[in-house]
Design a protein around this motif. Structure first.
Motif, PDB file in Angstrom:
ATOM      1  N   UNK A  27       0.987  -1.243  -0.149  1.00  0.00           N
ATOM      2  CA  UNK A  27       0.153  -0.149  -0.059  1.00  0.00           C
ATOM      3  C   UNK A  27       1.029   1.346   0.128  1.00  0.00           C
ATOM      4  N   UNK A  28       0.501   2.178  -0.320  1.00  0.00           N
ATOM      5  CA  UNK A  28       0.907   3.525  -0.369  1.00  0.00           C
ATOM      6  C   UNK A  28       1.534   3.908   1.114  1.00  0.00           C
ATOM      7  N   UNK A  29       0.848   3.770   2.117  1.00  0.00           N
ATOM      8  CA  UNK A  29       1.260   3.836   3.351  1.00  0.00           C
ATOM      9  C   UNK A  29       2.385   3.175   3.749  1.00  0.00           C
ATOM     10  N   UNK A  30       2.335   1.839   3.693  1.00  0.00           N
ATOM     11  CA  UNK A  30       3.416   0.999   3.870  1.00  0.00           C
ATOM     12  C   UNK A  30       4.853   1.530   3.089  1.00  0.00           C
ATOM     13  N   UNK A  31       4.618   2.108   1.946  1.00  0.00           N
ATOM     14  CA  UNK A  31       5.583   2.589   1.130  1.00  0.00           C
ATOM     15  C   UNK A  31       6.220   3.748   1.910  1.00  0.00           C
TER      16      UNK A  31
END
Ligand code: GDP
Ligand code: MN
Length: 378
Positions: A27-31
């Motif tokens: 996910x973008x948050x994990x990135x």
């Protein structure tokens, strides 16, 4: 089995080949979190089982975690040559002074592993091989003799790597790459680019790693790396049913007995102006259950609008296959026109059975060419 870049890099790291530190993100948050942890500039890399990600926009540098998040949001879900991006590899960015190419693969003609090294890396290796073949150092390794110290030296000198520090690092990577190739039962280990940083450090910036399916039984950790979601849903269904099936782009569903015969059928379909929807090998048998399962896989492809059976009876008798087809058609309803070509052992008996009992949408042909023409016209 093809591995993702990050999986191949994990195997590289185990073999002692230098790679950059990174994190997987879905996910973008994990990135963003990964970029924060790594600190500094990072590179956001689409993980798909196809090359040319850079050109497709699937690889972006990010100076801040916010930027990493933005790039991740843009790359996730992107379609790169038919592969949808579901995973990202966030890696500490490298400064690049030079891009080399190094690989080891099987040369089936020579029956030996083949090393290739060139200082013209980063781009498509096919392009280098075509435009400047003299820049590509190619060397076979005798599988019984194994890798010898001179192999690495020959490769670096032939490729024209003249810095002593680079020579030392590249020959060490050649040895470790061969170690990985043998230990992990690989079919291909490719590093493109193998970079030299401005400080003179050599490392693998990308990885393409293919492991021999037939050796996965002794590498359960690698077998577990398989991404079941990445396969075409029909190929997944086929694997579950034990059907040999490869999805192609066309409209004509193909079934045959024997891989060579099916390959020939694809060619003949092409020759008469049609496009095959798949490769499907029924194998030696033509039993009803096998036919049902193959037909289920083939007809689950909405692009299919006609089906061709190409059967050559050898040990398998055509009358048995004909009975198998009739039983299968009794168990499932198929609306597409079906053309059956039967030749070989008991072909006449098989054709007679089909002609007498077959539904109206089934056509019997004697030759491969006439069957191909018929199915394309239908
Ligand atoms: P491919 O396009 O699928 O082969 O993906 P690669 O991993 O080989 O990356 C493509 C290109 O992106 C490389 O040749 C580099 O030029 C660039 N690239 C990838 N990682 C980095 C990095 O850490 N730093 C910089 N500056 N460029 C990178
Ligand atoms: Mn690459």
């Amino acid at each position: 089995m093809d591995l993702y870049e990050y999986q191949g890099k994990e195997l590289f790291a185990r073999a002692g080949i230098p790679v950059s530190e990174g994190r997987l993100a879905t996910t973008a948050e994990e990135a963003r979190a990964a970029a924060e942890e790594l600190g500094g500039q990072v590179v956001v890399k689409a993980q798909v089982l196809v090359g040319g990600r850079g050109k497709a926009g699937g690889i972006q540098l990010a100076d801040t975690p916010e930027q990493a998040e933005e790039h991740a949001a843009a790359i996730l879900g992107m379609d790169i040559r038919g592969h949808v991006v579901r995973r990202l590899w966030i890696e500490r960015a490298s400064d690049i002074a030079k891009e080399y190419y190094l690989s080891v693969t099987f040369d089936r003609g020579e029956k030996k592993p083949l090393f290739m090294l060139t200082t013209e890396g980063g781009v498509d290796i096919e392009e280098v091989a075509e435009k400047s073949p003299e820049a590509l150092a190619r060397l076979h390794v005798d599988p019984l003799e194994g890798l010898q110290p001179w192999h690495g030296r020959w490769l670096i000198f032939t490729a024209g790597i003249d810095s002593p520090s680079e020579q030392k690092q590249v020959t060490a990577i050649v040895e470790k790459l061969f170690g990985a190739f043998v230990d992990f039962d690989a079919m291909l280990c490719e590093i493109n680019p193998l970079i030299v940083t401005p400080d003179g450090e050599v490392k693998a910036l990308d990885s393409k790693f293919t492991v021999d399916d037939n050796a996965l039984y002794r590498h359960s950790d690698i077998a577990d790396m398989r991404d079941l979601e990445a396969a075409d849903p029909r190929e997944r269904l086929a694997r579950e049913k034990g059907v040999t099936y490869v999805k192609l782009d066309g409209e004509i569903g193909i079934l045959g007995n024997g891989a060579g015969l099916v390959m020939a059928t694809l060619d003949v379909i092409d020759q008469v102006g049609g496009r095959p929807a798949n490769f499907c090998d029924l194998g030696g048998g033509g039993d009803a259950q096998g036919v049902v399962e193959a037909l289920e896989v083939i007809t689950s492809d909405e692009q299919v609008n006609a089906i061709l059976f190409n059967i050559f009876g050898g040990i398998t008798r055509c009358d048995e296959v004909a009975r198998g087809i009739l039983t299968a058609l009794g168990q499932m309803e198929i609306r597409h026109p079906i053309v059956v070509r039967l030749d070989g052992t008991n072909a006449e008996e098989g054709r007679r059975l089909l002609t007498e009992a077959a539904p109206a949408n089934l056509y019997v042909e004697e030759t491969m060419l006439s069957a191909a023409e018929k199915v394309v016209s239908l």
